[in-house]
Design a protein around this motif. Structure first.
Motif, PDB file in Angstrom:
ATOM      1  N   ILE A 235       8.432   4.470   1.692  1.00  0.00           N
ATOM      2  CA  ILE A 235       7.949   5.708   1.449  1.00  0.00           C
ATOM      3  C   ILE A 235       6.477   5.525   2.025  1.00  0.00           C
ATOM      4  N   ILE A 236       5.741   4.529   1.838  1.00  0.00           N
ATOM      5  CA  ILE A 236       4.394   4.293   2.575  1.00  0.00           C
ATOM      6  C   ILE A 236       4.594   4.530   3.968  1.00  0.00           C
ATOM      7  N   GLY A 237       5.549   3.796   4.562  1.00  0.00           N
ATOM      8  CA  GLY A 237       5.841   4.001   6.044  1.00  0.00           C
ATOM      9  C   GLY A 237       6.108   5.420   6.670  1.00  0.00           C
ATOM     10  N   VAL A 238       6.947   6.059   5.657  1.00  0.00           N
ATOM     11  CA  VAL A 238       7.095   7.467   6.034  1.00  0.00           C
ATOM     12  C   VAL A 238       6.037   8.243   6.182  1.00  0.00           C
ATOM     13  N   LEU A 239       5.131   8.179   4.993  1.00  0.00           N
ATOM     14  CA  LEU A 239       4.273   8.925   4.883  1.00  0.00           C
ATOM     15  C   LEU A 239       2.967   8.443   6.005  1.00  0.00           C
ATOM     16  N   ALA A 240       2.967   7.359   6.345  1.00  0.00           N
ATOM     17  CA  ALA A 240       1.843   6.906   7.390  1.00  0.00           C
ATOM     18  C   ALA A 240       2.429   7.540   8.852  1.00  0.00           C
ATOM     19  N   ARG A 241       3.616   7.497   9.037  1.00  0.00           N
ATOM     20  CA  ARG A 241       4.301   8.088  10.189  1.00  0.00           C
ATOM     21  C   ARG A 241       3.847   9.628   9.964  1.00  0.00           C
ATOM     22  N   TYR A 242       4.024  10.258   9.112  1.00  0.00           N
ATOM     23  CA  TYR A 242       3.792  11.733   8.995  1.00  0.00           C
ATOM     24  C   TYR A 242       2.324  12.146   9.199  1.00  0.00           C
ATOM     25  N   PHE A 243       1.488  11.409   8.618  1.00  0.00           N
ATOM     26  CA  PHE A 243      -0.041  11.661   8.712  1.00  0.00           C
ATOM     27  C   PHE A 243      -0.579  11.036  10.124  1.00  0.00           C
TER      28      PHE A 243
ATOM     29  N   ILE B  63      -7.327  -6.149   0.497  1.00  0.00           N
ATOM     30  CA  ILE B  63      -8.577  -5.640   0.481  1.00  0.00           C
ATOM     31  C   ILE B  63      -9.029  -4.921  -0.626  1.00  0.00           C
ATOM     32  N   THR B  64      -8.318  -4.014  -1.351  1.00  0.00           N
ATOM     33  CA  THR B  64      -8.778  -3.381  -2.340  1.00  0.00           C
ATOM     34  C   THR B  64      -8.338  -3.676  -3.869  1.00  0.00           C
ATOM     35  N   SER B  65      -7.552  -4.666  -3.845  1.00  0.00           N
ATOM     36  CA  SER B  65      -6.907  -4.932  -5.339  1.00  0.00           C
ATOM     37  C   SER B  65      -7.818  -5.460  -6.135  1.00  0.00           C
ATOM     38  N   ARG B  66      -8.776  -6.382  -5.800  1.00  0.00           N
ATOM     39  CA  ARG B  66      -9.791  -7.055  -6.756  1.00  0.00           C
ATOM     40  C   ARG B  66      -9.033  -7.482  -8.016  1.00  0.00           C
ATOM     41  N   GLY B  67      -7.964  -8.074  -7.721  1.00  0.00           N
ATOM     42  CA  GLY B  67      -7.055  -8.772  -9.075  1.00  0.00           C
ATOM     43  C   GLY B  67      -6.434  -8.003  -9.698  1.00  0.00           C
ATOM     44  N   GLN B  68      -6.326  -6.241  -9.692  1.00  0.00           N
ATOM     45  CA  GLN B  68      -5.673  -5.557 -10.456  1.00  0.00           C
ATOM     46  C   GLN B  68      -4.289  -5.569 -10.103  1.00  0.00           C
ATOM     47  N   ARG B  69      -3.488  -5.241 -10.903  1.00  0.00           N
ATOM     48  CA  ARG B  69      -2.065  -5.388 -10.845  1.00  0.00           C
ATOM     49  C   ARG B  69      -1.329  -3.997 -11.114  1.00  0.00           C
ATOM     50  N   GLU B  70      -2.107  -3.114 -11.683  1.00  0.00           N
ATOM     51  CA  GLU B  70      -1.515  -1.826 -12.198  1.00  0.00           C
ATOM     52  C   GLU B  70      -1.582  -0.640 -11.002  1.00  0.00           C
ATOM     53  N   PHE B  71      -0.769   0.233 -11.253  1.00  0.00           N
ATOM     54  CA  PHE B  71      -0.705   1.211 -10.143  1.00  0.00           C
ATOM     55  C   PHE B  71      -1.836   2.314 -10.121  1.00  0.00           C
ATOM     56  N   SER B  72      -2.428   2.487  -8.648  1.00  0.00           N
ATOM     57  CA  SER B  72      -3.746   3.336  -8.904  1.00  0.00           C
ATOM     58  C   SER B  72      -3.452   4.276  -7.490  1.00  0.00           C
ATOM     59  N   GLN B  73      -4.063   5.633  -7.801  1.00  0.00           N
ATOM     60  CA  GLN B  73      -3.957   6.250  -6.503  1.00  0.00           C
ATOM     61  C   GLN B  73      -4.734   6.057  -5.497  1.00  0.00           C
ATOM     62  N   ALA B  74      -5.716   5.469  -5.745  1.00  0.00           N
ATOM     63  CA  ALA B  74      -6.617   4.960  -4.570  1.00  0.00           C
ATOM     64  C   ALA B  74      -5.789   3.721  -3.716  1.00  0.00           C
ATOM     65  N   GLY B  75      -5.153   2.896  -4.589  1.00  0.00           N
ATOM     66  CA  GLY B  75      -4.407   1.947  -3.802  1.00  0.00           C
ATOM     67  C   GLY B  75      -3.167   2.199  -2.986  1.00  0.00           C
ATOM     68  N   CYS B  76      -2.780   3.533  -3.651  1.00  0.00           N
ATOM     69  CA  CYS B  76      -1.574   3.985  -2.731  1.00  0.00           C
ATOM     70  C   CYS B  76      -2.191   4.535  -1.470  1.00  0.00           C
ATOM     71  N   LEU B  77      -3.303   5.498  -1.363  1.00  0.00           N
ATOM     72  CA  LEU B  77      -3.895   6.075  -0.401  1.00  0.00           C
ATOM     73  C   LEU B  77      -4.343   4.943   0.597  1.00  0.00           C
ATOM     74  N   ALA B  78      -4.838   3.920   0.044  1.00  0.00           N
ATOM     75  CA  ALA B  78      -5.384   2.744   0.909  1.00  0.00           C
ATOM     76  C   ALA B  78      -3.938   2.307   1.703  1.00  0.00           C
ATOM     77  N   SER B  79      -2.892   2.072   1.004  1.00  0.00           N
ATOM     78  CA  SER B  79      -1.827   1.294   1.343  1.00  0.00           C
ATOM     79  C   SER B  79      -1.074   2.460   2.828  1.00  0.00           C
ATOM     80  N   ILE B  80      -1.441   3.594   2.557  1.00  0.00           N
ATOM     81  CA  ILE B  80      -1.104   4.629   3.811  1.00  0.00           C
ATOM     82  C   ILE B  80      -2.067   4.412   4.823  1.00  0.00           C
ATOM     83  N   LEU B  81      -3.141   4.239   4.440  1.00  0.00           N
ATOM     84  CA  LEU B  81      -4.384   4.056   5.651  1.00  0.00           C
ATOM     85  C   LEU B  81      -4.060   2.780   6.424  1.00  0.00           C
ATOM     86  N   GLY B  82      -3.730   1.866   5.409  1.00  0.00           N
ATOM     87  CA  GLY B  82      -3.423   0.228   6.104  1.00  0.00           C
ATOM     88  C   GLY B  82      -2.098   0.590   6.944  1.00  0.00           C
ATOM     89  N   ALA B  83      -1.008   1.328   6.627  1.00  0.00           N
ATOM     90  CA  ALA B  83      -0.101   1.519   7.657  1.00  0.00           C
ATOM     91  C   ALA B  83      -0.270   2.111   8.981  1.00  0.00           C
TER      92      ALA B  83
END
Length: 81
Positions: free
Chosen positions: A13-21, A47-67
């Motif tokens: 999902i992250i890879g497809v979104l990164a390729r799309y954008f 880079i962004t987790s700071r020890g948190q394990r729960e889902f966050s929208q910012a983490g999802c966006l950061a994953s797409i930007l990382g890809a």
């Protein structure tokens, strides 16, 4: 076992979104897309987790930007198309 399946599905999902954008054409297969998404998620997570394990929208966006950054680096190094 479920962690591996979850990583593959989220990587896809992250890879497809990164390729799309990403501006321009990105020629790669499904396996490369999955690996790109997993790599982008790992890079952004370190880079962004700071020890948190729960889902966050910012983490999802950061994953797409990382890809997307991995696509850029790969193209700069001449890897792929």
């Amino acid at each position: 076992m479920f962690n591996i399946i979850g990583a593959i599905i989220s990587g896809l999902i992250i890879g497809v979104l990164a390729r799309y954008f990403y501006p321009g054409d990105v020629d790669m297969g499904w396996v490369a897309t999955i690996l790109l998404g997993i790599g982008g998620s790992l890079a952004a997570g370190l880079i962004t987790s700071r020890g948190q394990r729960e889902f966050s929208q910012a983490g999802c966006l950061a994953s797409i930007l990382g890809a997307m950054a991995l696509i850029f680096i790969g193209r700069a190094l001449g890897v792929g198309g």
